[in-house]
Write a protein that holds these residues in place. Sequence first.
Motif, PDB file in Angstrom:
ATOM      1  N   ALA A  76     -51.522  11.343 -18.413  1.00 38.55           N
ATOM      2  CA  ALA A  76     -50.434  12.052 -17.372  1.00 38.55           C
ATOM      3  C   ALA A  76     -49.031  11.955 -17.736  1.00 38.55           C
ATOM      4  N   ASP A  77     -48.540  12.839 -17.992  1.00 39.24           N
ATOM      5  CA  ASP A  77     -46.980  12.798 -17.989  1.00 39.24           C
ATOM      6  C   ASP A  77     -46.223  12.340 -16.580  1.00 39.24           C
ATOM      7  N   HIS A  78     -44.827  11.935 -16.855  1.00 38.88           N
ATOM      8  CA  HIS A  78     -44.205  11.486 -15.507  1.00 38.88           C
ATOM      9  C   HIS A  78     -44.682  10.312 -14.718  1.00 38.88           C
ATOM     10  N   SER A  79     -44.913   9.122 -15.449  1.00 37.93           N
ATOM     11  CA  SER A  79     -45.333   8.108 -14.707  1.00 37.93           C
ATOM     12  C   SER A  79     -43.950   7.317 -14.654  1.00 37.93           C
ATOM     13  N   CYS A  80     -44.042   6.319 -13.435  1.00 40.80           N
ATOM     14  CA  CYS A  80     -42.863   5.526 -13.798  1.00 40.80           C
ATOM     15  C   CYS A  80     -42.819   4.524 -14.768  1.00 40.80           C
ATOM     16  N   GLU A  81     -41.652   4.227 -15.160  1.00 43.60           N
ATOM     17  CA  GLU A  81     -41.446   3.745 -16.451  1.00 43.60           C
ATOM     18  C   GLU A  81     -42.032   1.993 -16.638  1.00 43.60           C
ATOM     19  N   CYS A  82     -41.920   1.476 -15.419  1.00 43.67           N
ATOM     20  CA  CYS A  82     -42.285   0.071 -15.671  1.00 43.67           C
ATOM     21  C   CYS A  82     -43.034  -0.755 -14.600  1.00 43.67           C
TER      22      CYS A  82
END
Lengths: 167, 424
Positions: free
Chosen positions: B224-230
Amino acid sequence: MKRMPHVMKLRVLLGLLGLLAWPAVAQAEAQVRPFVSGSLAAIRTAHAGQPFILSLWSIDCSHCPKELAALGALKKAHPRLRLVLVATDNGVPPTALAEYVAQHGLEAAEQWVFAGEQDERLRHEIDPRWWGELPRTYFFDAAQRMEGVSGLVPLQRLQQWATAAGR
Amino acid sequence: MIFKRGLSAALAAAVLSLALTAAGAAGVESPATAPAARKSPAASQERMKAWQAILAKPSLAVAVAFDEGGRLWRVANRDGYLLASHSDDLGRSFSEPRRINPEPEAILGDGENRPKLVVSRGVLHVSWTRGLSGPMTGDIRYSQSRDAGRSFSVPLTINDDRDIISHRFDALVADERGRVALAWLDKRDLQAAQQAARPYRGAAVYVAESHDGGQSFAANRKLADHSCECCRIGLASDVDGVPVALWRHVFVDAAGQPIRDFALARFDVAGQAITRASEDGWQLNGCPHHGADLAIDAAGRRHLVWFTGAAGKAGLWYRHGDGSAWQAPMPFGEAGRQPARATVRTLASRVVVAWQEFDGQNLYLRVMQSSDRGEHWTAPATQASTTQAADYPQLLVGRGQIWLAWHTAAEGLRLFALTPAPTP
């Protein structure tokens, strides 16, 4: 000097550079204070009767550079703005933090870094309802009521606050 | 005090930075990529120095798991090495630690990003994130032992994108069928977008799978694209063996604002048809550093626990789902005590949830249980407390039981057997 060997010239140059750099290094170290239990109270006392911004940030936070840039621009537009930066990077050398912050034009801001105690304790002391998300910004008014904002603060809000605080 | 810490941290950082420079150039196992070809986005020297100091910090993180014979395994992180040891007396004493990685690496072990250990069919599977030279960059690493911990395989770098960017927050699952899978947060798509001056929200969830017990992995796939970064990723095997991931995603509301709620997807989901797993509506232009956990029981019910900071509902939540039928989320934990770091495990029809709370003085390890697949729950109970720093609570299944492990600075590793509790 014309007949001085290259090695000697280099040594003199390095020595001069070292002398020039030393005060900056020492200043950077002194500039970033350890934020421990009781530090928030000390900050409040130091700014009693004056509005100020307290901004929490970290090197390990992908959104924080944008916040620092916005605060740097704000400080430039409002030189008398009282700005307190607190890095949550417990254990990171203060020189590295100070040098990085200076890149955003914030070398004149008051700087602290989490130190000593565990982070939960320090966060709880600042605000039990802050969950640790970053950046986290607190607006303190002249009566030292604090209002917390999570994430990047909209530029308009920063500008409006700084203008109102300057009056 | 700060000067002394700064000095020793600086020394550690200097030593580690030498290792990092070498690792950055040579940490490539695939013959397809030339070691010197790693692209690295520009980062200021100061930021890199500060990042290296973060990498040099000692880590409290441990990963624990039982093998099928009831032996407890522990992986800890010290001075650039992951160390494996075992205990046959439920954690009272451990064997002499053995190094997993042959060369020192900067191993992320602070907070949401931590080493993982799974034991399946006698094989020890270990994953971790190696910090690279640039700030917030990393590679996903994997190693295994097939001889009961006597030796470990040369670590593989799992991400096939080798730019010095963020491939971090590894999650690992391995089942009895020889399937091993990893999921992580990957910024190659963000980097590509930045280079093309296009906007791109967040990072992406990438996965890599093995069907031969982790001896070889198929090419990376984007889940998936656009996950939260951390934020940490929850990962569990579905009943048919397909892995399922739960992560904090960056949805967008009608006003175009980022909403950091959770998403779920099986690895075989077609065309990024991810499922929205929480509807908290947490609008945040920032980093929560606070993820979720997932367990799937033998009948395929998904059990989720997560944190949200959404106004009016800040705290920990649980819900379960069968197929597309999702239970209404149930809050748990004391909102005024900074509830955090929830974890969930199942065993037959039992479900256990553990988390930590903080009252300003002490950290508390809290537990609640269900005996009917999450329909009814006991009142939360305090299992233990500590006055200093603590690692994340971990739930393990072993010897026919559910266990709760908690590694704390003051007490070391404590292991609690969780006897089934009758639910109301």
